[in-house]
Write a protein that holds these residues in place. Structure first.
Motif, mmCIF file in Angstrom:
data_model
loop_
_atom_site.group_PDB
_atom_site.id
_atom_site.type_symbol
_atom_site.label_atom_id
_atom_site.label_comp_id
_atom_site.label_asym_id
_atom_site.label_seq_id
_atom_site.Cartn_x
_atom_site.Cartn_y
_atom_site.Cartn_z
ATOM 1 N N ASP A 630 -1.721 4.917 6.763
ATOM 2 C CA ASP A 630 -1.313 3.525 6.558
ATOM 3 C C ASP A 630 -1.249 3.187 5.070
ATOM 4 N N ALA A 631 -2.301 3.577 4.338
ATOM 5 C CA ALA A 631 -2.342 3.280 2.910
ATOM 6 C C ALA A 631 -1.220 3.991 2.169
ATOM 7 N N LYS A 632 -0.962 5.243 2.546
ATOM 8 C CA LYS A 632 0.097 6.014 1.897
ATOM 9 C C LYS A 632 1.468 5.399 2.183
ATOM 10 N N GLY A 633 1.650 4.916 3.411
ATOM 11 C CA GLY A 633 2.906 4.274 3.763
ATOM 12 C C GLY A 633 3.115 2.978 2.997
ATOM 13 N N VAL A 634 2.038 2.218 2.814
ATOM 14 C CA VAL A 634 2.124 0.963 2.057
ATOM 15 C C VAL A 634 2.603 1.237 0.631
ATOM 16 N N ILE A 635 2.036 2.279 0.002
ATOM 17 C CA ILE A 635 2.408 2.598 -1.383
ATOM 18 C C ILE A 635 3.822 3.156 -1.442
ATOM 19 N N GLU A 636 4.191 3.995 -0.466
ATOM 20 C CA GLU A 636 5.525 4.605 -0.459
ATOM 21 C C GLU A 636 6.623 3.552 -0.335
ATOM 22 N N TYR A 637 6.395 2.528 0.476
ATOM 23 C CA TYR A 637 7.434 1.549 0.750
ATOM 24 C C TYR A 637 7.469 0.425 -0.285
ATOM 25 N N MET A 638 6.439 0.352 -1.135
ATOM 26 C CA MET A 638 6.295 -0.783 -2.040
ATOM 27 C C MET A 638 7.497 -0.972 -2.953
ATOM 28 N N HIS A 639 8.109 0.104 -3.411
ATOM 29 C CA HIS A 639 9.221 -0.031 -4.355
ATOM 30 C C HIS A 639 10.432 -0.688 -3.726
ATOM 31 N N ARG A 640 10.534 -0.621 -2.384
ATOM 32 C CA ARG A 640 11.703 -1.168 -1.706
ATOM 33 C C ARG A 640 11.780 -2.690 -1.837
ATOM 34 N N VAL A 641 10.629 -3.342 -1.919
ATOM 35 C CA VAL A 641 10.614 -4.814 -1.965
ATOM 36 C C VAL A 641 10.180 -5.348 -3.321
ATOM 37 N N SER A 642 9.713 -4.458 -4.207
ATOM 38 C CA SER A 642 9.175 -4.919 -5.495
ATOM 39 C C SER A 642 10.080 -4.606 -6.672
ATOM 40 N N GLN A 643 11.243 -4.032 -6.402
ATOM 41 C CA GLN A 643 12.210 -3.722 -7.455
ATOM 42 C C GLN A 643 11.590 -2.904 -8.587
#
Length: 811
Positions: A630-643
């Motif tokens: 879960d934590a790894k997925g949160v970090i992996e996807y973060m760039h998609r919404v944070s530009q």
């Protein structure tokens, strides 16, 4: 700070038509903030003096009495009371029906109404002092003791405010608004300020004749930089007796407690003039007073019994043998006013503000006196205090004799001299002001002025010359505030709206916070910048990277965080008392000890610690791999919404707090900027994390690269519908999902692949896992047939078997 309006009126005659609302407004607008104004008589409404005529036992309650009380009404009142000190002829406080009291001195006020108590009607209440807010003025010796006012000359029915002369208004002043005004920390100083505001006459404190012979007392100031002046009065034939009610009442109104008459006089002087004083028993002083720095390790027991081990930076008042008081803070237990004291030495001194503050903080001893010395009191005010002290001694101890007076004043205070041009004042005030107008305003505040052409030379009074007045802007402020800020016309500033600045870093941080809170269901936390030693040790943080506080909030919390991980461990430990599983994050600053070897020795710039913004989060539960995923997925996807640039993972350097196997480093570009790991059992034990597992990540936000827009690419929707099939394939434990995903995506007609779950069990064998995933297939030429779909499935299985040694059970 509390101020009594009646006390102030002893020194200044305020305008007769001045309302409390007007006074509060004017004082707030020109000088200090008035937080509240309380009319004492209003809080005593409905309370009257009552004379007990008879006291009889209650027929149905052993602890209750039936009292017949004369309250000034045509007929006596019957009141049921549980007081233990009732007697006929006693003068008591009666709360008549409609009055409000605090039942037993606790909770919210309640309205008194006629009520039946154990079968007997009661028409009012005989009050204890705590029930009407007078517990500190009339302290009870025992529980259930009612307030006895028999010693007061009052007729039954007289309002209590009249009996006790409590027709007064208490002003509560915000201390922060007067930090730079030490002259206002006493009633006389505030009276002087009000006299300036309302152009009233300030009554001078009458000077007294003092003996020219210093008795047998010798005063030596051995630390003149810490003690600017030391005056002492030798007074003989005093008595340790209670203070008259008038003095007890005045002290109570400003939040102080009466002790005995000699001590109360010293407190009264402090609240009147703003100069703290102290009285020593003459027989313990001997013939010498030394104002000196303590010897390292020297002991001093304070009035409250606290034993101090002094340092050579602490100023003490000592006799020829030992310290008697901690200068400017608190007296010693054995050398102050005692039960058998008859002769005293009254200290009226002046101490350095910084020295008092440091000593007060070192020993965590705060007093009314130290609070005033810390502001910087002028030495000249000692003369007013001495005059008032002599007057009070003559008044309350007619038989006493002042046999000696010593005043050591090695460095008289110089009045602050400030030059300011009229042009300077006119431009900043926006008004045409003459020399006469400016001089008149400043004269009301105690300034002397001289005109030299366009230049106004000002000499501040002594009470404003301890650092308060030093710049032309200070003179500008004095003139403006007495003119009245509300009297200046509003001039709208010219505003030019230009193109907004795109602050990508700020936008990125906000987007990260919103992403974690809204999309990832994480709770944001806020922690103190200092951290406890146990959590630092649990995280294995190196000491050399950390900064220490000179005055920490607690001995075990003396260091500033150089990482957010210790704070996360603490938050996890504390929240586990209430929740079994949760997600938290924090984005804030960390502090690191800068490498001073790289700083030029000749540099005159202030050297600040290394500061950076970090992001940390914690996932808490009982399934380590699920939490980690879960934590790894949160970090992996973060760039998609944070530009920002996407983040990847490597296993390069294991964090000091992580599990041996379940950890990765977070990478941006080619640089490691953080860590993600399961917290090791050892670190959990040190941090007090029990019966749960925690996965923690920390990322250096300064190293994240914000982008001008999202790096999204356009993909056409499929023209023909896609088909899906699920596969479960067994692999060795070391096979990564990223390798599986890459291999499947390279298969013809595969459009997408999604992870579903992992399974480990006895039937798989040691070192094996089963990975379930969903494959989406399709073609832009037409809808796939079942045979085509089956062919793709077999190709995927064949690739996984050949390349990654996978196997499908039953195949």
């Amino acid at each position: 700070m509390k101020l009594s309006l009646n006390w102030i009126k002893k020194y200044v005659d305020l305008p007769e038509d001045l309302t409390m609302a007007k006074l509060s407004y004017d004082l707030t607008m020109s000088t200090v903030e008035v937080e509240d104004a309380t009319d004492l008589s209003e809080s005593l409404a409905g309370l009257v003096a009552g004379r007990i005529i008879a006291v009889e036992p209650h027929p149905d309650a052993d602890k209750l009495r039936i009292c017949t009380v004369d309250t000034g009404d045509p007929a006596p009142s019957v009141i049921v009371c549980g007081g233990i000190n009732l007697f006929a002829g006693q003068l008591v406080v009666v709360a008549k029906p409609g009055a409000w009291v605090k039942w037993h001195g606790e909770g919210e006020p309640v309205e008194i109404k006629p009520a039946k108590l154990r079968g007997v009607m009661s028409f009012g209440m005989i009050c204890a002092s705590s029930e009407i807010g007078l517990g500190d003025l009339f302290p009870a010796k025992e529980h259930a003791e009612i307030m006895d006012i028999t010693s007061f000359d009052a007729k039954p029915g007289t309002p209590l405010a009249d009996v006790l002369d409590l027709h007064d208004v208490i002003l509560e002043i915000d201390n922060k608004s007067m930090t730079n005004r030490p002259d206002l920390w006493g009633h006389y100083g505030m009276a002087r300020e009000l006299a300036a505001i309302y152009k009233c006459h300030l009554k001078p404190i009458e000077q007294q004749t003092l003996p020219g012979v210093p008795d047998d007392l010798k005063v030596t100031i051995e630390a003149p930089d810490r003690c600017h002046r030391y005056a002492a009065l030798v007074i003989k034939n005093i008595r340790n007796i209670p203070s008259p009610f008038e003095m007890q009442s005045m002290l109570w109104r400003v939040g102080s407690r009466a002790i005995n008459l000699p001590v109360d006089i010293t407190n009264y002087l402090m609240f009147a003039t703003g100069v703290p004083t102290h009285a020593f028993d003459k027989k313990h002083v001997g013939g010498e007073i030394h104002v000196r720095c303590a010897a390292s390790g020297e002991k001093l027991e304070l009035l409250d019994g606290v034993m101090l081990s002094l340092t050579d930076n602490d100023l003490v008042i000592a006799n020829a043998e030992k310290p008697m008081a901690l200068a400017g803070i608190k007296g010693g237990k054995l050398d102050s006013i005692l039960e058998d004291t008859t002769d005293v030495v009254l200290e009226i001194a002046n101490f350095q503000a910084l020295g008092v503050r440091k000593t007060s903080q070192r020993f965590d001893v705060r007093t009314e006196g130290s609070a005033r010395w810390e502001k910087g009191i002028d030495p000249q005010r000692a003369e007013q205090t001495i005059a008032m002290a002599v007057s009070m001694i003559h008044r309350y101890f007619p038989e006493a004799a002042i046999t000696g007076y010593v005043d050591v004043y090695p460095r008289p205070l110089e009045r602050a001299r400030v030059e300011v041009s009229l042009d300077f004042l006119r431009k900043r005030l926006g008004k045409d002001i003459s020399y006469e107008d400016a001089a008149e305003i400043l004269a009301r505040l105690g300034f002397d002025t001289e005109a030299h052409g366009d230049m106004l030379v000002t000499y501040a009074p002594s009470w404003r010359s301890t650092g308060d007045i030093s710049l032309p802007d200070d003179i500008l402020e004095e003139v403006a505030r007495l003119m009245g800020y509300e009297n200046f016309e509003f001039a709208a500033p010219t505003v030019v709206l230009e193109k907004a600045i795109n602050q990508r870093t700020c936008d990125m941080e906000r987007a990260i916070r919103e992403y974690l809170a809204f999309r990832c269901n994480m709770q944001e936390i806020f922690t103190y910048p200092w951290i406890g030693d146990e959590y630092i040790n649990a995280a294995g943080i190196a000491d050399e990277d950390m900064l220490s506080l000179s005055t920490p909030p607690a001995p075990e919390e003396s260091r500033l965080r150089s990482s957010l991980v210790p704070g996360m461990l603490k938050a996890v430990s504390e929240n586990l008392r209430y929740f079994a599983d949760f997600r938290i994050f924090e984005l804030t600053q960390i502090f690191k000890n800068r490498n001073f070897a790289s700083v030029s020795a000749s540099s005159t710039d202030e050297i600040l610690p290394e500061m950076a913004r970090h992001l940390a989060g914690a996932f808490v539960g009982n399934d380590a791999r699920s939490l980690f995923a879960d934590a790894k997925g949160v970090i992996e996807y973060m760039h998609r919404v944070s530009q920002m640039m996407p983040l990847t993972f490597v296993q390069n350097t294991k964090p000091s707090w992580s599990d041996e196997s379940l950890w990765v480093n977070v990478v941006s570009g080619n640089k490691i900027i953080g860590d993600l790991a399961l917290v090791s059992l050892k670190s959990c034990k040190c941090a007090g994390i029990k019966r749960s597992l925690a996965v923690v990540f920390e990322i250096n936000v300064e190293e994240l690269e914000p982008l001008p827009s999202r790096q999204n690419t356009f993909v056409h929707l499929p023209e023909y519908p896609l088909s899906e099939f699920d596969l479960s394939v067994d692999f060795d434990e070391g096979v990564k999902w990223s390798d599986i995903e890459t291999l499947v995506r390279k298969t013809d007609l595969v459009q997408d692949v999604k992870f579903i779950s992992e399974y480990r069990g006895k039937q798989l064998g040691c070192g094996k896992k089963s990975v379930s995933f969903r494959v989406s297939v399709g073609s832009d030429k037409g809808t796939l047939t079942s045979e085509q779909i089956d062919t793709v499935s077999k190709q995927v299985v064949k690739k996984l078997t050949k390349k990654l040694c996978g196997s499908v059970r039953g195949a």
